[in-house]
Motif scaffolding. Structure first.
Motif, short mmCIF file in Angstrom:
data_model
loop_
_atom_site.label_atom_id
_atom_site.label_comp_id
_atom_site.label_asym_id
_atom_site.label_seq_id
_atom_site.Cartn_x
_atom_site.Cartn_y
_atom_site.Cartn_z
N UNK A 140 0.85 -1.18 0.00
CA UNK A 140 0.00 0.00 0.00
C UNK A 140 0.90 1.25 0.00
N UNK A 141 0.28 2.41 -0.01
CA UNK A 141 1.03 3.67 -0.12
C UNK A 141 2.05 3.81 1.00
N UNK A 142 1.64 3.55 2.23
CA UNK A 142 2.56 3.66 3.37
C UNK A 142 3.76 2.72 3.22
N UNK A 143 3.49 1.49 2.78
CA UNK A 143 4.57 0.51 2.63
C UNK A 143 5.54 0.90 1.52
N UNK A 144 5.02 1.43 0.42
CA UNK A 144 5.89 1.89 -0.67
C UNK A 144 6.78 3.03 -0.19
N UNK A 145 6.19 4.00 0.49
CA UNK A 145 6.97 5.13 1.01
C UNK A 145 8.03 4.65 1.98
N UNK A 146 7.64 3.82 2.93
CA UNK A 146 8.58 3.34 3.94
C UNK A 146 9.73 2.56 3.28
N UNK A 147 9.40 1.71 2.33
CA UNK A 147 10.43 0.91 1.65
C UNK A 147 11.41 1.80 0.88
N UNK A 148 10.88 2.68 0.03
CA UNK A 148 11.75 3.48 -0.84
C UNK A 148 12.52 4.55 -0.08
N UNK A 149 11.90 5.17 0.95
CA UNK A 149 12.57 6.27 1.64
C UNK A 149 13.76 5.79 2.46
N UNK A 150 13.80 4.54 2.83
CA UNK A 150 14.91 4.03 3.65
C UNK A 150 16.10 3.57 2.82
N UNK A 151 15.94 3.54 1.50
CA UNK A 151 17.04 3.09 0.64
C UNK A 151 18.05 4.20 0.42
N UNK A 152 19.27 3.81 0.21
CA UNK A 152 20.32 4.78 -0.10
C UNK A 152 21.34 4.16 -1.02
N UNK A 153 22.15 5.00 -1.63
CA UNK A 153 23.25 4.54 -2.46
C UNK A 153 22.83 3.57 -3.55
N UNK A 154 23.56 2.47 -3.64
CA UNK A 154 23.33 1.47 -4.69
C UNK A 154 22.03 0.70 -4.52
N UNK A 155 21.41 0.79 -3.35
CA UNK A 155 20.14 0.08 -3.13
C UNK A 155 18.96 0.78 -3.81
N UNK A 156 19.15 2.03 -4.20
CA UNK A 156 18.08 2.78 -4.83
C UNK A 156 17.92 2.40 -6.30
N UNK A 157 16.68 2.27 -6.77
CA UNK A 157 16.48 2.04 -8.21
C UNK A 157 16.81 3.32 -8.98
N UNK A 158 17.73 3.23 -9.93
CA UNK A 158 18.17 4.42 -10.65
C UNK A 158 17.20 4.84 -11.75
N UNK A 159 16.30 3.96 -12.16
CA UNK A 159 15.38 4.28 -13.24
C UNK A 159 13.94 4.45 -12.76
N UNK A 160 13.76 4.73 -11.47
CA UNK A 160 12.43 4.97 -10.93
C UNK A 160 12.39 6.33 -10.26
N UNK A 161 11.41 7.14 -10.64
CA UNK A 161 11.15 8.40 -9.93
C UNK A 161 9.91 8.17 -9.08
N UNK A 162 9.99 8.58 -7.82
CA UNK A 162 8.86 8.42 -6.91
C UNK A 162 8.73 9.70 -6.10
#
Length: 197
Positions: A53-75
């Motif tokens: 859900x929205x909360x889970x997507x935000x929590x998942x993506x906001x905690x990523x950094x560096x190489x763990x981030x998807x480089x071809x996704x804008x959120x």
């Protein structure tokens, strides 16, 4: 005493992130102009976000950094929705009606301009730093008080009630900052002008 780690953001990265509130160009259904359901579903699936859900997507993506981030996704977090795009496909997830997510990046030396928080490109200066957060409304009532740790992206996010106007105070390693805060329909979801003194 708890140690805190400062991570400097290279100038080139800071310049790149100045546009952190932009979103990609959507693909669309030829008749309605809206993103197709198939594209939306495949976009979430391709980035491992399907079933969240929205909360889970935000929590998942906001905690990523560096190489763990998807480089071809804008959120991008807007006040009414999260916009996700890979440049050809786009989908949106609705924000809760009663709460707004606000992401904050306290800093000492380096920051970037931002209005709508980008979960995949915004990078703050202080990574894995313990931070005390105090949010008060305009009447001085405490809305939120907690101690947490900034994510790998140098931000810390909080869910706050809608239609709040007040202040936020952040303290990191004995340095503090206080700033206005709001969660109205035209509010920022990304606070980066939080220089600690």
């Amino acid at each position: 005493m708890i140690s805190r780690r400062l991570a400097a953001v290279p100038v080139a990265v800071a310049l790149l992130l100045a546009g952190c509130s932009s979103s990609g160009t959507p693909s669309s259904d030829s008749e309605t102009g809206a993103p197709s359901a198939a594209d939306a579903s495949s976009l979430l699936r391709d980035f491992g976000l399907d079933g969240m859900d929205t909360r889970e997507v935000i929590d998942h993506l906001d905690r990523l950094g560096g190489d763990d981030r998807p480089t071809d996704l804008m959120a991008s977090i807007r006040t009414d929705e999260v916009v996700l795009s890979d440049g050809t496909r786009e989908t949106t997830l609705p924000m809760p009606a009663d709460e707004l997510y606000v992401s904050m990046a306290p800093y000492v030396d380096q920051t970037h301009d931002c209005f709508f928080h980008s979960l995949t490109t915004c990078q703050g200066e202080l990574v894995n730093a313990d931070v005390d957060i105090l949010v008060r409304d305009d009447q001085g009532e405490v809305v939120l008080e907690e101690t947490t740790t900034t994510y790998a992206n140098g931000f810390v996010g909080v869910w706050l009630p809608r239609d709040l106007t007040g202040t936020v105070a952040l303290t990191v390693d004995g340095r503090s900052v206080e700033a206005p805060l709001s969660t109205t329909a035209d509010s920022a979801t990304c606070l980066t002008g939080l220089q600690l003194a």
